[in-house]
Design an enzyme around this catalytic site. Structure first.
Site, PDB file in Angstrom:
ATOM      1  CG  HIS A  64      -0.398   0.114   2.521  1.00 18.07           C
ATOM      2  ND1 HIS A  64       0.428  -0.832   3.067  1.00 18.07           N
ATOM      3  CD2 HIS A  64      -0.492   1.102   3.465  1.00 18.07           C
ATOM      4  CE1 HIS A  64       0.804  -0.457   4.283  1.00 18.07           C
ATOM      5  NE2 HIS A  64       0.264   0.716   4.543  1.00 18.07           N
ATOM      6  CG  HIS A  66       0.168   4.437   4.723  1.00 20.42           C
ATOM      7  ND1 HIS A  66      -0.534   3.702   5.645  1.00 20.42           N
ATOM      8  CD2 HIS A  66      -0.685   5.393   4.277  1.00 20.42           C
ATOM      9  CE1 HIS A  66      -1.757   4.209   5.761  1.00 20.42           C
ATOM     10  NE2 HIS A  66      -1.879   5.230   4.941  1.00 20.42           N
ATOM     11  CG  ASP A  68       5.051   3.249   7.377  1.00 21.29           C
ATOM     12  OD1 ASP A  68       4.146   3.572   6.585  1.00 21.29           O
ATOM     13  OD2 ASP A  68       4.860   2.478   8.332  1.00 21.29           O
ATOM     14  CG  HIS A  69       4.244   0.200   4.208  1.00 18.99           C
ATOM     15  ND1 HIS A  69       4.075  -1.119   4.561  1.00 18.99           N
ATOM     16  CD2 HIS A  69       3.842   0.927   5.271  1.00 18.99           C
ATOM     17  CE1 HIS A  69       3.587  -1.187   5.793  1.00 18.99           C
ATOM     18  NE2 HIS A  69       3.430   0.039   6.234  1.00 18.99           N
ATOM     19  CG  HIS A 120      -3.832   0.237   6.852  1.00 18.99           C
ATOM     20  ND1 HIS A 120      -3.726   0.812   8.102  1.00 18.99           N
ATOM     21  CD2 HIS A 120      -2.691   0.566   6.191  1.00 18.99           C
ATOM     22  CE1 HIS A 120      -2.572   1.462   8.183  1.00 18.99           C
ATOM     23  NE2 HIS A 120      -1.922   1.336   7.038  1.00 18.99           N
ATOM     24  CG  ASP A 139       0.747  -1.245   7.804  1.00 22.75           C
ATOM     25  OD1 ASP A 139       1.656  -2.047   8.061  1.00 22.75           O
ATOM     26  OD2 ASP A 139       0.923  -0.009   7.709  1.00 22.75           O
ATOM     27  CG  HIS A 177       4.042  -1.674  11.570  1.00 25.33           C
ATOM     28  ND1 HIS A 177       4.832  -0.568  11.780  1.00 25.33           N
ATOM     29  CD2 HIS A 177       3.312  -1.400  10.466  1.00 25.33           C
ATOM     30  CE1 HIS A 177       4.586   0.339  10.838  1.00 25.33           C
ATOM     31  NE2 HIS A 177       3.670  -0.143  10.021  1.00 25.33           N
TER      32      HIS A 177
HETATM   33 ZN   LIG Z   1       0.120   1.735   6.463  1.00 22.50          ZN
END
Ligand SMILES: [Zn+2]
Length: 265
Positions: A64, A66, A68-69, A120, A139, A177
């Site tokens: 996805h 985001h 941090d990905h 998410h 996530d 995570h």
């Molecule tokens: Zn995420």
């Protein structure tokens, strides 16, 4: 660290986590010197491993959009010329091959099936490899928990988790995570008498004490201990009902009440 082996002859696929930021895991798959990474939010730890091991990067899988990905995608693709696979519905621009439900990705000699799992985020997908017994779910499903609803509805997330729960019980769940300890604290508030959960709490505490990751888990363990996959259980429904009287109506309402409760836990 070798966490999985490929059955049969030929080189094994090794799967291991690269910690990033506060609590992210970038999953790295390696076979015969070739590598695939999942959700590289940061290029630095990936480049370090590639350089140290003299490894080549074949592909980048994104679950996805985001940051941090995907934060390391551009630098990794530029440095190694790797193909970038990601969701068809993603607002993230740097994707070479855009994937939908049922599409297949062939990397390191293995076929991964794409599952659309919105909730998410709306673009979220997961990668499942049946022969490898591995699910990379970003996530969406966490060890003993699930992702927050940033874009999708509770109904969408519930449907996505129900889809994942149908995978074989020995499927390893590689989430993105290290949230397991906090998730177990919440799960115990929902189901204090779940013995599998009490055991999991103790195992998780010992694993963290040794400084090791608590993931991957398995679908079987999640179905036994993760309240978000247990909304059909009377104990979970009752706990959800104490938070929100509507939660007693059906499993989806129970899930929505649990997710809202976790947000303020
Ligand atoms: Zn995420």
């Amino acid at each position: 660290m070798t966490l999985s082996t490929e059955p049969g002859s030929g080189p094994e696929i090794r799967i291991f986590p690269l910690p990033a930021f506060q609590d992210n895991y970038i999953w790295l798959l390696e076979k015969a010197g070739r590598v695939v990474v999942v959700d590289p939010g940061d290029a630095v730890p990936v480049l370090r491993v590639l350089d140290q091991g003299k490894l080549g990067l074949d592909a980048i899988l994104i679950t996805h959009h985001h940051a941090d990905h995907v934060g390391g995608v551009a630098a990794l693709a530029a440095a190694h010329g790797a193909r970038v696979f990601g969701p068809a519905k993603s607002p993230f621009a740097h994707i070479d091959v855009r994937l939908r439900e049922g599409d297949r990705v062939s990397v390191l000699g293995q076929d991964f099936s794409v599952l659309e799992v919105p909730g998410h985020t709306l673009d979220h997908i997961a990668y499942w490899c049946s022969p490898l017994g591995a699910l990379f779910c970003g996530d969406t499903l966490f060890a003993c928990g699930c992702g927050r609803l940033f874009e999708g509805s509770a109904a969408q997330m519930f449907a996505s988790l129900s889809k994942i729960a149908k995978l074989p019980e020995d499927t390893r769940v590689y989430c993105a995570h290290e949230y397991t300890s906090a998730n177990i604290r919440f799960a115990l508030a929902v189901e204090p008498a779940n013995l599998d959960l009490v055991l999991r709490r103790d195992e998780c505490a010992a694993t963290r004490q040794r400084g090791q990751p608590t993931v991957p888990s398995t679908i079987g363990l999640e179905k036994a201990t993760n309240p978000f996959l247990r909304c059909a259980q009377a104990t979970v429904r009752a706990a959800a009902g104490r938070r929100n009287p509507d939660a007693g109506r059906d499993e989806g309402e129970a899930f929505a009440a649990l997710r809202a409760w976790k947000d303020v836990f």
